[in-house]
Design a protein around this motif. Structure first.
Motif, PDB file in Angstrom:
ATOM      1  N   SER A  78       0.979  -1.144   5.863  1.00 40.66           N
ATOM      2  CA  SER A  78       2.182  -0.594   5.235  1.00 40.66           C
ATOM      3  C   SER A  78       3.215  -1.688   5.000  1.00 40.66           C
ATOM      4  N   PHE A  79       3.275  -2.673   5.890  1.00 43.29           N
ATOM      5  CA  PHE A  79       4.167  -3.821   5.757  1.00 43.29           C
ATOM      6  C   PHE A  79       3.844  -4.568   4.457  1.00 43.29           C
ATOM      7  N   THR A  80       2.567  -4.920   4.291  1.00 40.95           N
ATOM      8  CA  THR A  80       2.132  -5.659   3.103  1.00 40.95           C
ATOM      9  C   THR A  80       2.354  -4.845   1.842  1.00 40.95           C
ATOM     10  N   TYR A  81       2.045  -3.551   1.906  1.00 44.14           N
ATOM     11  CA  TYR A  81       2.215  -2.686   0.736  1.00 44.14           C
ATOM     12  C   TYR A  81       3.683  -2.621   0.309  1.00 44.14           C
ATOM     13  N   CYS A  82       4.577  -2.401   1.269  1.00 47.28           N
ATOM     14  CA  CYS A  82       6.000  -2.310   0.944  1.00 47.28           C
ATOM     15  C   CYS A  82       6.516  -3.612   0.347  1.00 47.28           C
ATOM     16  N   MET A  83       6.096  -4.751   0.919  1.00 48.45           N
ATOM     17  CA  MET A  83       6.520  -6.036   0.367  1.00 48.45           C
ATOM     18  C   MET A  83       6.003  -6.226  -1.057  1.00 48.45           C
ATOM     19  N   SER A  84       4.770  -5.775  -1.319  1.00 48.28           N
ATOM     20  CA  SER A  84       4.204  -5.907  -2.661  1.00 48.28           C
ATOM     21  C   SER A  84       5.009  -5.102  -3.682  1.00 48.28           C
ATOM     22  N   VAL A  85       5.324  -3.855  -3.321  1.00 52.61           N
ATOM     23  CA  VAL A  85       6.113  -3.011  -4.219  1.00 52.61           C
ATOM     24  C   VAL A  85       7.493  -3.614  -4.442  1.00 52.61           C
TER      25      VAL A  85
ATOM     26  N   ASN B  69       8.379  -6.745  -4.234  1.00 53.88           N
ATOM     27  CA  ASN B  69       8.282  -7.943  -5.067  1.00 53.88           C
ATOM     28  C   ASN B  69       8.125  -7.585  -6.543  1.00 53.88           C
ATOM     29  N   VAL B  70       7.319  -6.565  -6.825  1.00 53.80           N
ATOM     30  CA  VAL B  70       7.104  -6.144  -8.215  1.00 53.80           C
ATOM     31  C   VAL B  70       8.383  -5.581  -8.824  1.00 53.80           C
ATOM     32  N   LEU B  71       9.116  -4.798  -8.041  1.00 51.75           N
ATOM     33  CA  LEU B  71      10.316  -4.127  -8.553  1.00 51.75           C
ATOM     34  C   LEU B  71      11.586  -4.961  -8.374  1.00 51.75           C
ATOM     35  N   GLY B  72      11.465  -6.126  -7.746  1.00 52.83           N
ATOM     36  CA  GLY B  72      12.633  -6.974  -7.555  1.00 52.83           C
ATOM     37  C   GLY B  72      13.626  -6.439  -6.533  1.00 52.83           C
ATOM     38  N   ILE B  73      13.125  -5.704  -5.546  1.00 53.63           N
ATOM     39  CA  ILE B  73      13.990  -5.140  -4.510  1.00 53.63           C
ATOM     40  C   ILE B  73      14.196  -6.166  -3.401  1.00 53.63           C
ATOM     41  N   VAL B  74      15.441  -6.448  -3.063  1.00 54.47           N
ATOM     42  CA  VAL B  74      15.762  -7.362  -1.961  1.00 54.47           C
ATOM     43  C   VAL B  74      16.235  -6.521  -0.778  1.00 54.47           C
ATOM     44  N   ILE B  75      15.510  -6.600   0.333  1.00 51.29           N
ATOM     45  CA  ILE B  75      15.860  -5.772   1.482  1.00 51.29           C
ATOM     46  C   ILE B  75      16.861  -6.505   2.367  1.00 51.29           C
ATOM     47  N   PRO B  76      17.628  -5.778   3.199  1.00 48.83           N
ATOM     48  CA  PRO B  76      18.623  -6.414   4.072  1.00 48.83           C
ATOM     49  C   PRO B  76      17.971  -7.372   5.072  1.00 48.83           C
ATOM     50  N   GLU B  77      18.702  -8.393   5.469  1.00 53.20           N
ATOM     51  CA  GLU B  77      18.186  -9.380   6.416  1.00 53.20           C
ATOM     52  C   GLU B  77      17.783  -8.717   7.734  1.00 53.20           C
ATOM     53  N   ARG B  78      18.578  -7.772   8.206  1.00 48.53           N
ATOM     54  CA  ARG B  78      18.257  -7.087   9.462  1.00 48.53           C
ATOM     55  C   ARG B  78      16.916  -6.362   9.352  1.00 48.53           C
ATOM     56  N   ALA B  79      16.651  -5.786   8.193  1.00 51.66           N
ATOM     57  CA  ALA B  79      15.379  -5.085   8.002  1.00 51.66           C
ATOM     58  C   ALA B  79      14.206  -6.054   8.083  1.00 51.66           C
TER      59      ALA B  79
END
Length: 234
Positions: free
Chosen positions: A73-80, A82-92
């Protein structure tokens, strides 16, 4: 007259953890050749993923494997992201790595226990699994689950870790460290372990490089590699 014979093993066998087929060429008690055929389990997860939306697939990917569920799920979320250009918070990002490393410790201890099981050292198997329970308790206390943590989501994480939980994690790790050191010493010096493992199943460094193995398998063949450092995530 040759004493060499062929012995099939699997794909479903009481001694195997997963369905896989081995065609063994055996001479006495010495295995001279192994032909392996894997891929006997196909659950159609790729097809199921096409019938679900991106958020629902987070739950699906976590069920590829229970032992390493968080990794998928970690890899999947990062892939999505990256594709959508979503930058997650540093704490996350820190919280994701924390969950992944907690899972990694539990997973490695499980595989260490299985090695003892395979060589017939049942008391060592139970001891390592007992030590692993400390990390299982951490998973259950922090995330509410012993296997599927359900921590990752697209855009961040579902679970925060406050000071109280962080102190609890640190206390459990401090308790685990001497127990893990003891286990390491047993595997390194115990005569029964050495008699059943030393010189067995060697993967030469050249073959490890050619096959592209990673992690503890690569390091066991003398390759200094750690993808967490060589290709940092999060």
């Amino acid at each position: 007259m040759s004493s060499t014979f062929t012995m099939p093993l699997g794909p479903v066998h009481v001694a195997l953890e997963e369905p896989v087929y081995f065609n063994l060429t055996v001479e006495g008690e010495t295995v001279r050749r192994v032909d392996l055929t894997s891929g006997h389990v196909h659950r159609g997860m790729e097809a199921m993923a096409t019938q679900r939306n991106l958020i629902m697939n987070t739950t699906l990917t976590e069920r590829v494997c229970s032992l390493c569920s968080n990794s998928h799920s970690f890899t999947y979320c990062m892939s999505v992201e990256n594709v959508l250009g979503i930058v997650i918070p540093e704490r996350a990002r820190y919280l994701r790595v924390l969950a992944e490393e907690i899972k990694r410790v539990a997973s490695h201890l499980f595989n260490t226990a299985i090695q003892a099981h395979i060589i017939g050292f049942k008391s060592l198997f139970m001891h390592v699994m007992e030590v692993r329970e400390m990390m299982q308790d951490v998973k259950e206390t922090v995330y509410g689950n012993r296997m599927n943590l359900a921590s990752n989501c697209i855009g961040g994480v579902k679970c925060d870790v406050d000071r109280k939980l962080l102190d609890y994690i640190r206390d459990m790790v401090a308790k685990m460290e001497p127990a893990v050191d003891e286990i390491r010493e047993i595997y390194a010096a115990n005569s029964m372990v050495l008699a059943r493992t030393k010189g067995m199943g060697l993967l030469p460094r050249a073959d490890a490089l050619r096959l592209g193995v990673v992690g503890p398998v690569a390091r066991g063949s003398g390759i200094h590699i750690d993808v967490r450092k060589d290709s940092p995530y999060a």
